[in-house]
Enzyme design. Structure first.
Site, PDB file in Angstrom:
ATOM      1  N   SER A  41       0.857  -1.192   0.000  1.00 13.05           N
ATOM      2  CA  SER A  41       0.000   0.000   0.000  1.00 13.05           C
ATOM      3  C   SER A  41       0.887   1.234   0.000  1.00 13.05           C
ATOM      4  CB  SER A  41      -0.890  -0.003   1.233  1.00 13.05           C
ATOM      5  OG  SER A  41      -0.100   0.301   2.372  1.00 13.05           O
ATOM      6  N   LYS A  42       0.254   2.373  -0.067  1.00 20.29           N
ATOM      7  CA  LYS A  42       0.948   3.675  -0.074  1.00 20.29           C
ATOM      8  C   LYS A  42       1.970   3.788   1.061  1.00 20.29           C
ATOM      9  CE  LYS A  42      -0.425   6.277  -3.392  1.00 20.29           C
ATOM     10  NZ  LYS A  42       0.725   6.352  -4.268  1.00 20.29           N
ATOM     11  N   ARG A  43       1.627   3.136   2.176  1.00 20.71           N
ATOM     12  CA  ARG A  43       2.541   3.164   3.327  1.00 20.71           C
ATOM     13  C   ARG A  43       3.943   2.704   2.956  1.00 20.71           C
ATOM     14  NH1 ARG A  43       2.439  -0.550   7.015  1.00 20.71           N
ATOM     15  NH2 ARG A  43       0.944  -1.823   5.868  1.00 20.71           N
ATOM     16  N   HIS A  44       4.020   1.773   2.000  1.00 17.11           N
ATOM     17  CA  HIS A  44       5.313   1.218   1.613  1.00 17.11           C
ATOM     18  C   HIS A  44       6.045   2.079   0.592  1.00 17.11           C
ATOM     19  CE1 HIS A  44       2.969  -2.399   2.906  1.00 17.11           C
ATOM     20  NE2 HIS A  44       4.080  -2.617   3.559  1.00 17.11           N
ATOM     21  N   GLY A  45       5.385   3.125   0.103  1.00 15.14           N
ATOM     22  CA  GLY A  45       6.018   3.970  -0.917  1.00 15.14           C
ATOM     23  C   GLY A  45       5.139   4.039  -2.143  1.00 15.14           C
TER      24      GLY A  45
END
Ligand code: GLU
Length: 433
Positions: free
Chosen positions: A201-205
């Site tokens: 997800s966005k959390r990972h980049g």
């Protein structure tokens, strides 16, 4: 003939997971000499946007995933077809109306099974499946219904899609059976996970292909990397040209468990592709990126720009990384790394060393690597120092960074007019303790 399709919903940008799904379909079609279709699932009137579709298509083209139908299939253009089919099911008494909606009756207690190419035998009990909406009250078909009609009309032989659709498959099979349509093979590919093994997800980049394109990744490297997310040609081969991937691609080698998206590996792979890239291909990419920063003014000698690219190409991870590392050459804003300044410049005796080196360089009759290096070694001997004691601070003073290509080559390329003033300026300001 093998026929596969990629069926994006234009409700967002092309996610790396969807790109991998598109790629596996494309690879399978190319391996089998089959056909790869692109189908636009634009039945969500509120969330579908033309700009998302444009971006999805641009990303697929950038990756080189060309499709075989000259005109795209849009579900929104086939509404009559879905309604007529739903009407037929109503007539047959296997569906009923609820207001404007048409709903398919699911008989409980049936076992629906299929042999997934990746997961093997899968079974569902219809007790767990509710009656299925075919046409919503706004007149649009549901995903499961439109998907079955289209896959059947286009003669799709293999449905290759993400694992998250496994639970839709028994619902689709029920519809195939009711309408007496041949059932395609199902190939559910594993989810893509972040390095912490949770769903990417966005959390990972960055998660959209567009972001990787903008960050200076190469499409060939991206395709190579995506192809290895959940598939492997066997052995430990990692860098594979596309022809090789097509030749080796085999659905049987797709893994069952989540595939990890490791950005470090992607960057490494990209650097490998950059290193092997002929300068005449790399140069335009570098120029485009420099231009986007506004750093390429018309007075720069094209041969000099090519020299800088040659000098850095073996040590960059992306084209954007090239810009980051060479900013001090293309602009007068030297990207000083505070740690490097503290470690290499703010040290006793450094100001004096840089001043003396500047003087030696000023006296050089010819500005070339050999002369620049000889001056450095001579001064080191004179001062009773190691060459490294001059090399490290000089590199930081001129480029702002503590790492980079061989210093003497950098200075040659940087030229007299950048090098000498920078050494002097570092000596008078940055070296102050
Ligand atoms: N539009 C669906 C999706 O993007 C397609 C799923 C399928 O391939 O059947 O997830």
């Amino acid at each position: 003939m093998v026929k596969v399709r990629f069926a994006p919903s234009p409700t967002g940008y092309l996610h790396v997971g969807s790109a991998r799904t598109a790629l596996f379909n494309w690879l399978f079609a190319r391996h089998e000499g089959g056909q790869f279709f692109l189908r636009v699932e634009d039945t969500d009137l509120i969330r579908s946007k033309p700009e998302f579709l444009e971006e999805i298509i641009a990303s697929l083209k950038w990756l080189g995933l060309n499709w075989d139908n000259t005109t795209l299939e849009y579900q929104s253009k086939r509404l009559e077809k879905y309604r007529a089919k739903a009407e037929e099911l109503l007539q047959r008494g296997v569906a009923y109306k609820d207001g404007e909606a048409i709903i398919f009756k699911v008989t409980p207690g049936q076992i629906i099974s299929f042999d997934d190419v990746v997961h093997g035998p899968v079974q569902f009990n219809t007790l767990d499946i509710k009656d299925q909406v075919l046409i919503k009250s706004d007149g649009m078909p549901t995903y499961n219904f439109a998907c079955v009609i289209d896959d059947s009309d286009f003669g799709i032989t293999h449905v290759i899609r993400g694992d998250d659709h496994i639970s839709n498959t028994p619902k689709q099979i029920l519809l195939y059976q009711t309408m007496n349509l041949p059932i395609p093979k199902f190939v559910h590919i594993p989810l893509i996970l972040g390095t912490d093994r949770s769903r990417l997800s966005k959390r990972h980049g960055a998660t959209s292909i567009q972001e990787y394109k903008n960050a200076g990744y190469l499409p060939d490297a991206m395709v190579n990397f995506l192809s290895l997310l959940g598939w492997s040609p066997g052995g430990d081969r990692e860098i594979l040209p596309i022809e090789e991937i097509i030749k080796e691609f085999d659905l049987k080698r797709i893994g069952k468990t989540g595939a990890m998206f490791d950005l470090t590996k992607l960057s490494w792979m990209n650097s490998q592709y950059l290193q092997k890239m002929p300068i005449e291909q790399l140069l335009p990419l570098a120029k485009e990126a420099l231009n986007a920063h506004g750093w390429l003014n018309g007075t720069l000698d094209p041969a000099w720009v090519a020299q800088v690219v040659e000098l850095y190409k073996t040590r960059i991870e992306t084209v954007e990384d090239f810009c980051k590392q060479t900013r001090g050459l293309f602009t007068d804003e030297i990207p000083f790394d505070p740690e490097a300044v503290a470690l290499r410049l703010k040290q006793p005796g450094v100001a004096e060393r840089l001043t003396k080196y500047a003087a030696k360089l000023e006296a050089l009759p010819k500005w070339d690597t050999a002369g620049i290096e000889a001056a450095c070694r001579a001064l080191a001997t004179e001062l009773g120092l190691k060459a490294a004691d001059l090399i490290h601070p000089t590199r930081v003073a001129v480029t702002g960074r503590s790492v980079g290509p061989s210093l003497f080559h950098i200075l040659e390329v940087a030229g007299r007019d950048r090098t000498i003033p920078r050494l002097k300026s570092a000596a008078s300001t940055l070296c102050a303790l």
